[in-house]
Enzyme design. Sequence first.
Site, PDB file in Angstrom:
ATOM      1  N   LYS A 145       8.791   1.212   3.106  1.00 47.82           N
ATOM      2  CA  LYS A 145       8.744  -0.235   2.896  1.00 47.82           C
ATOM      3  C   LYS A 145       8.066  -0.879   4.097  1.00 47.82           C
ATOM      4  O   LYS A 145       8.305  -0.472   5.237  1.00 47.82           O
ATOM      5  CB  LYS A 145      10.170  -0.765   2.726  1.00 47.82           C
ATOM      6  CG  LYS A 145      10.264  -2.235   2.371  1.00 47.82           C
ATOM      7  CD  LYS A 145      11.723  -2.632   2.183  1.00 47.82           C
ATOM      8  CE  LYS A 145      11.865  -4.076   1.734  1.00 47.82           C
ATOM      9  NZ  LYS A 145      13.286  -4.445   1.531  1.00 47.82           N
ATOM     10  N   SER A 172      14.123  -6.503  -2.862  1.00 51.57           N
ATOM     11  CA  SER A 172      12.812  -6.660  -2.283  1.00 51.57           C
ATOM     12  C   SER A 172      12.068  -5.335  -2.092  1.00 51.57           C
ATOM     13  O   SER A 172      10.850  -5.354  -1.870  1.00 51.57           O
ATOM     14  CB  SER A 172      12.923  -7.361  -0.925  1.00 51.57           C
ATOM     15  OG  SER A 172      13.662  -6.559  -0.025  1.00 51.57           O
ATOM     16  N   SER A 180      18.595  -5.160  -2.033  1.00 52.79           N
ATOM     17  CA  SER A 180      17.161  -4.877  -2.047  1.00 52.79           C
ATOM     18  C   SER A 180      16.767  -3.408  -2.184  1.00 52.79           C
ATOM     19  O   SER A 180      15.595  -3.118  -2.401  1.00 52.79           O
ATOM     20  CB  SER A 180      16.502  -5.447  -0.791  1.00 52.79           C
ATOM     21  OG  SER A 180      16.304  -6.824  -0.929  1.00 52.79           O
TER      22      SER A 180
END
Lengths: 493, 98
Positions: free
Chosen positions: A87, A162, A186
């Site tokens: 990420k 996310s 997330s």
Amino acid sequence: MITSLNPASHTLSNHTVQSARAGLQSGAFSAVELTTAYLERIHGLNPRLNAFITVADEAALAQARAADQRIARGDTSPLLGIPLGLKDVLSTSGLRTTAGSRILENYIPVWDATVVARLRAAGAVFVGKCNTDEFAMGSTTENSGYGVTRNPHDESRVPGGSSGGPAAAVAADLCVAAIGTDTGGSVRTPAAFCGITGLKNSYGRVSRYGVLAYGSSLDSVGVLARNAMDAALVNGIIAGHDPSDATCVDIPVPNYAGEIETSTNLRGLKVGVPREYFVDGLQREVRDGIQTGIKQLEALGARIVEVSLPNTSLALSVYYMIAPAEVSSNLSRFDGVRYGLRVSGHDLVDMVCNTRTQGFGPEAKRRIMLGTYALSAGYYDAYYTRAQKVRTLIKRDFERAFEQVDVMVSPITPTTAFKIGEKADDPITMYLTDVFTVSMNLAGTCGLSVPCGKDDAGLPIGMQVMGPWMGESTVLKVAQAFQQAVGYGSYIV
Amino acid sequence: MLTPAEVERIAHLARLTITDDEKVLYARQLSQVLAYAEQLALVNVDGVAATATVLPVHSILRSGDRVSPSLSREDALRNAPRTDGISFEVPAALTDED
């Protein structure tokens, strides 16, 4: 496609960590060949899915070459030569790190996050930096400054967020596993929407040094993978004390993979079903899918009992006071002075205002202002302090529940993946996506999302397994036994 | 209910510049969230301690600190938008009127 828990180890696609390791170890393929195959798929699919913000072709191949040398020397480390996604909130030395924000469009860290350094030392290969909502603020990746990520199962739908980029990348076989972060769901929400396994670690289990901060009392690093065993293998590398992060506790790291390897039944395990998580408004197939999952756990020998988390209905309010307050503080460092974007101005304050106004997207601004308000003179006690006190009540709910049961099971989200744009204009409707996930971050506990079926439209459903603080082994054991029983780990496109 | 003027004040505190349209939009959206969070005002939190961190924290004496290598000046300046090679450069913080 449902993934086999033990895929063939001689091909260059559809690997679990274990099967890729077996292929590398047997010499069926080299790390360079494996990495090349993953990079080729990324270049083929990423223009459609937008799972990666930055693809690291050259660096990945250099890591793969180094891995091949280590393999040739007899090194059998569990992640050696394995293509992973990161990420884009994890600092990578020499590799652009944007946090999904235009304010960091050209930011190239000069150090690795501790998690990245540990994976690098373990010989993992980083194929790229995955898309995320700006500074991890969102439930869909629609708030990324680099465009939305599309759900591989239905490209008109969101992948969750996310960590939507990492989840979509794993679900589309663009990497074997990925690292995400979870501040209010997330890791778990995108894992659920994309049909993979997502582990959210306890607060303090994994170092956050070098992880671009969102809500510092809530942020945790997690793993997105094809199954519980892969998540366990990766977590065994990234977890553990780090002197560079004062919130990373010094508690020994279990051998997660070893502990769950033999988890084939759940006899003696008490599974709580929190009644507050089965509310009106739950999509019918989600409710049915979780009920079927619970029956499966019972068939594996677990005892199912109803429990109560009485303050559940307050969790979203608490979260959307505390997280914005913390982010308003954390993002104050982006002022155009030391790194990132600078937009000129006639004096210092003007330069800072222009930089932040141009650099941050709408959701970041919304949360910064919400947090600024909650922390401002005259409102601090009414909003922020009060939210922290109610947080204590939520934390106590979990402590009491875990006196009665070993784990709890619930849905991850009220619905399966929704359409891109469907909720983008209404913050409250969007925030309700997080209603079943934020409590765990407020309580600091661990948990995971495990696929447990699909809805009538063919979209994956995620079952949440919640464990106590530092109970990662337990939730992974439950997921492992469940996946062995149902015969699949994830839904890969 | 936040007014556009209040939103402008908050934006200034947050070092953000917003347009008149945005003032109206954010006033509505932030008010929605604050209205939702009003439920917290109804909770009895008498005698409840605030949770700032879930960790069992305690004070740590720093006697064991040792100097170890850290960022070089060159690396610290590497991402700076403007630098003279020694320090970060910023526009004037004070003007003649100050």
